[in-house]
Design an enzyme around this catalytic site. Structure first.
Site, PDB file in Angstrom:
ATOM      1  N   ASP A  21       0.854  -1.197   0.000  1.00 47.30           N
ATOM      2  CA  ASP A  21       0.000   0.000   0.000  1.00 47.30           C
ATOM      3  C   ASP A  21       0.887   1.243   0.000  1.00 47.30           C
ATOM      4  OD1 ASP A  21      -1.873   1.971   0.473  1.00 47.30           O
ATOM      5  OD2 ASP A  21      -2.093   1.490   2.613  1.00 47.30           O
ATOM      6  N   ASN A  23      -0.323   4.504  -0.216  1.00 50.93           N
ATOM      7  CA  ASN A  23      -0.920   5.761   0.247  1.00 50.93           C
ATOM      8  C   ASN A  23      -1.597   5.682   1.613  1.00 50.93           C
ATOM      9  OD1 ASN A  23      -3.102   4.263  -0.432  1.00 50.93           O
ATOM     10  ND2 ASN A  23      -4.006   5.719  -1.868  1.00 50.93           N
ATOM     11  N   ASP A  29      -1.889  -1.189  -3.729  1.00 52.96           N
ATOM     12  CA  ASP A  29      -2.214  -0.434  -4.943  1.00 52.96           C
ATOM     13  C   ASP A  29      -1.093  -0.534  -5.980  1.00 52.96           C
ATOM     14  OD1 ASP A  29      -0.265   1.386  -3.945  1.00 52.96           O
ATOM     15  OD2 ASP A  29      -1.802   2.305  -2.683  1.00 52.96           O
ATOM     16  N   ASP A  98      -5.319 -10.540 -15.426  1.00 52.51           N
ATOM     17  CA  ASP A  98      -6.424 -11.450 -15.176  1.00 52.51           C
ATOM     18  C   ASP A  98      -7.555 -11.059 -16.126  1.00 52.51           C
ATOM     19  OD1 ASP A  98      -8.014 -13.352 -13.602  1.00 52.51           O
ATOM     20  OD2 ASP A  98      -6.562 -12.905 -12.019  1.00 52.51           O
ATOM     21  N   ASP A 222      -9.895 -16.357 -15.928  1.00 56.94           N
ATOM     22  CA  ASP A 222     -10.684 -16.808 -14.785  1.00 56.94           C
ATOM     23  C   ASP A 222     -11.781 -17.800 -15.205  1.00 56.94           C
ATOM     24  OD1 ASP A 222     -11.140 -16.017 -11.861  1.00 56.94           O
ATOM     25  OD2 ASP A 222     -13.164 -15.827 -12.667  1.00 56.94           O
ATOM     26  N   GLU A 279      -7.743 -20.774 -16.237  1.00 56.95           N
ATOM     27  CA  GLU A 279      -8.130 -21.400 -14.975  1.00 56.95           C
ATOM     28  C   GLU A 279      -9.311 -22.302 -15.309  1.00 56.95           C
ATOM     29  OE1 GLU A 279      -9.650 -20.360 -10.475  1.00 56.95           O
ATOM     30  OE2 GLU A 279     -10.574 -19.486 -12.221  1.00 56.95           O
ATOM     31  N   HIS A 354      -4.254 -17.057  -4.791  1.00 57.85           N
ATOM     32  CA  HIS A 354      -5.097 -16.260  -3.896  1.00 57.85           C
ATOM     33  C   HIS A 354      -6.349 -16.997  -3.431  1.00 57.85           C
ATOM     34  CE1 HIS A 354      -6.878 -16.046  -7.798  1.00 57.85           C
ATOM     35  NE2 HIS A 354      -7.972 -15.511  -7.285  1.00 57.85           N
ATOM     36  N   ASP A 355      -6.605 -18.189  -3.977  1.00 58.40           N
ATOM     37  CA  ASP A 355      -7.771 -18.973  -3.573  1.00 58.40           C
ATOM     38  C   ASP A 355      -7.386 -20.144  -2.671  1.00 58.40           C
ATOM     39  OD1 ASP A 355      -9.518 -17.462  -5.156  1.00 58.40           O
ATOM     40  OD2 ASP A 355      -9.217 -18.754  -6.903  1.00 58.40           O
TER      41      ASP A 355
HETATM   42  C1  NOJ Z   1     -11.721 -17.845  -9.661  1.00 58.15           C
HETATM   43  C2  NOJ Z   1     -10.908 -16.806  -8.951  1.00 58.15           C
HETATM   44  O1  NOJ Z   1      -9.601 -17.270  -8.823  1.00 58.15           O
HETATM   45  C3  NOJ Z   1     -11.585 -16.529  -7.635  1.00 58.15           C
HETATM   46  O2  NOJ Z   1     -10.813 -15.735  -6.787  1.00 58.15           O
HETATM   47  C4  NOJ Z   1     -12.910 -15.888  -7.926  1.00 58.15           C
HETATM   48  O3  NOJ Z   1     -13.610 -15.715  -6.718  1.00 58.15           O
HETATM   49  C5  NOJ Z   1     -13.758 -16.738  -8.872  1.00 58.15           C
HETATM   50  N1  NOJ Z   1     -13.008 -17.272  -9.961  1.00 58.15           N
HETATM   51  C6  NOJ Z   1     -14.863 -15.921  -9.459  1.00 58.15           C
HETATM   52  O4  NOJ Z   1     -14.351 -14.964 -10.339  1.00 58.15           O
END
Ligand code: NOJ
Length: 584
Positions: A21, A23, A29, A98, A222, A279, A354-355
């Site tokens: 971050d 700011n 960001d 993405d 995605d 993905e 991130h998932d």
């Molecule tokens: C897969 C993404 O990696 C995830 O973070 C997102 O919540 C879902 N697709 C919906 O876009």
């Protein structure tokens, strides 16, 4: 095998909200990312995959896009983005964006038009259906959908089918204004785009081309395997541990997905020197050979999920669980993909994003002296395989899961919704559920990047949007940069090895000791060169005798210092890699 830059690259994923971050508003960001490009250069990565930075109301942290050609206010401006792209390129780092086009945000101009009236030209940009009258539906289904009944013009209606959303609840929302339901495989604020509609495809392809013209270097797509829905949107069986029919299984690898991707390839992808990774929820090996075929008619590679699903709950049948990832199925699965795609398609290599919760917490040791060694061991078996490796921010530091202790600490809608659905509809107790969700929550990956040992780990001068892991004084980039045997420097070495070795990039793969519950050992070969990767992925000390031909091998990397080059014993989480050149 055909050579390509994206086969020889290492990708680093940035989740902008949690990276840096600049700011003090507590949210990462673009200028924060710019300030850390030298760090990434030092690590040695080739490509950044940037999780979504587009305009978004942030129901799903940017995966709900309201304008594909503008930047999220909290992240900065388009000028900041242009600077990021330029500064990354100046350092020889590429940027992959993405691309989230299975759905948009419900605040996208297309959807706002679409929901106005049934005759609107944008109506068919999304998937609208009439509800079913109660008496058209079986009593069992009525019971299952009891909380989804709506009343419209004096009539009781149920959603068009029994599909559930990935984020709990029905996959349909009733829209009072026009008296129909719209489909959302993810959150209610993520309506699915209708790819059957040629005008949708045209808009998406043109938007992609404009980003390519700007000079970006590729797309991570995605849930791209879900864009083609099955004809008639039929009801689905309800899986164990679920309340609704499995919409993911219904839509994965749908009837026209390859046609759409070939069209995208012809109209956009083939015109630029970019990399693409899909993905692909629900992808099988056979399907992956099509998506990532070496002819190049669709995508370069896919993210498969089979290996990430191995530590799901045996008791309930869903992802929420605290079980450790089982090694034998893991290595067999990875070997299946290594051999199955060899020369036919291309693998992506990942254990974190991130998932996903942090891999050290799933497969290694979260704390104590073995944390670092297990992080290095896991990295070794991943980075010595064939495919393009992906590192998720903080993985290169050996970051671990967050010690959640209260519901209020969660930010992710998937976790929050799961708590209510599973307690209310499946009657699981909070005591039983809490540790399971805490262990698997996506928020484990989303706590701020740990830069140093100052307040909030140097991520922000303000209050972070999600709590920093309290272990930041011990685990942080500054400390690791200053210590030669850190996890950071180990990743740096793994990346260098890949850059120097065609064997690591292109060699074939052969799994050894298949049934051994602790050891992950494999051989790679290319021409006269061979490599042996030996990892003891366990807390046990193990005896192991290196095959004769490798005994005189050169040690490429190791995570335990030894007097003798190779001993007959492997320490807990010990890993090393040997290389030999055969005479004949
Ligand atoms: C897969 C993404 O990696 C995830 O973070 C997102 O919540 C879902 N697709 C919906 O876009």
């Amino acid at each position: 095998m055909k050579k390509s830059w994206w086969k020889e690259s290492v990708v680093y994923q940035i989740y902008p909200r949690s990276f840096c971050d600049s700011n003090g508003d507590g949210i990462g960001d673009l200028r924060g990312i710019i300030s850390k490009l030298d760090y990434l250069k030092e690590l040695g990565i080739d490509v950044i995959w940037l999780s979504p930075v587009y305009r978004s109301p942030n129901d799903d942290n940017g995966y709900d896009i309201s304008d594909y050609e503008d930047i999220m206010e909290e992240f900065g401006t388009m000028a900041d983005f242009d600077e990021l792209l330029k500064e990354a390129h100046n350092r020889g780092i590429k940027i992959v964006m993405d691309l989230v086009v299975n759905h948009s945000s419900d605040e996208h101009a297309w959807f706002m038009e679409s929901r106005k009236d049934r005759e609107n030209p944008k109506r068919d940009f999304y998937i609208w259906r009439k509800g079913r009258k109660l008496n058209e539906v079986s009593p069992e289904e009525q019971a299952c959908l009891s909380s989804d009944v709506v009343e419209y013009k004096g009539e009781k209606l149920l959603p068009p089918n029994n599909w559930g959303s990935y984020f709990s609840g029905s996959a349909w929302v009733f829209d009072e204004k026009t008296g129909e339901f719209y489909l959302h495989l993810f959150s209610k604020k993520q309506p699915d785009l209708n790819w059957e509609n040629e005008a949708v495809r045209k808009e998406v392809f043109e938007m992609m081309s404009r980003w390519c013209e700007k000079g970006i270097d590729g797309f991570r797509m995605d849930v791209i395997s879900l864009i083609s829905k099955p004809k008639g949107l039929p009801n689905q069986p309800i899986p164990k541990g679920a309340v609704y029919g499995d919409s993911g299984a219904a839509c994965a690898n749908g009837p026209k997905v390859h046609t759409y991707l070939q069209e995208m390839n012809e109209k956009v992808l083939s015109r630029y020197d970019i990399m693409t990774v899909g993905e692909t929820a629900g992808v099988t090996l056979e399907e992956a050979k099509r998506y990532a075929n070496s002819e190049g008619t669709e995508l370069n590679m896919v993210f498969q999920f089979e290996h990430m699903d191995l530590d799901g709950s045996k008791k309930h049948g869903f992802k929420w669980a605290t079980e450790k990832m089982p090694l034998v199925p893991l290595k067999k699965n990875l070997a299946k993909w290594q051999n199955g795609l060899h020369e036919l398609a291309w693998n992506s290599l990942y254990l974190c994003n991130h998932d996903q919760p942090r891999i050290v917490s799933r497969l290694g040791e979260e704390s104590g002296v073995l944390r670092e060694r297990s992080a290095k061991c896991i990295a070794t078996f991943l980075h010595m395989m064939q495919g393009t490796p992906y590192i998720y921010q903080g993985e290169e530091l050996g970051m671990v899961n967050y010690p959640f202790s209260a519901l209020s600490e969660f930010r992710d809608l998937e976790s929050i919704n799961a708590f209510s659905e599973l307690t209310e509809k499946l009657h699981l107790s909070m005591e039983e559920l809490f540790p399971l969700i805490a262990h698997k929550s996506r928020d484990n990956a989303r706590t701020p990047m740990q830069w140093d040992d100052t307040k909030e780990a140097g991520f922000t001068s303000g209050k972070p949007w999600i709590a920093v892991n309290p272990n930041y004084k011990e685990i942080n980039a500054k400390e690791e940069l200053g210590r030669a045997d850190s996890v950071f420097h180990y990743y740096q070495k793994l990346i260098q090895l890949r850059h120097q070795s065609e064997l690591i990039v292109y060699g074939d793969f052969h799994l050894l000791e298949e049934e051994d519950p602790d050891l992950f050992i494999y051989e790679r070969s290319l021409g006269k060169k061979k490599l042996l990767c030996v990892c003891n992925v366990s807390e046990n000390t193990r005896s192991y005798s290196v095959p004769e031909k490798f005994r005189s091998g050169k040690v490429l990397i190791r995570n335990v210092e030894r007097q003798d080059a190779i001993s007959g014993e492997l320490a807990p989480y010990e890993a090393f890699v040997l290389e030999i050149q055969m005479k004949e």
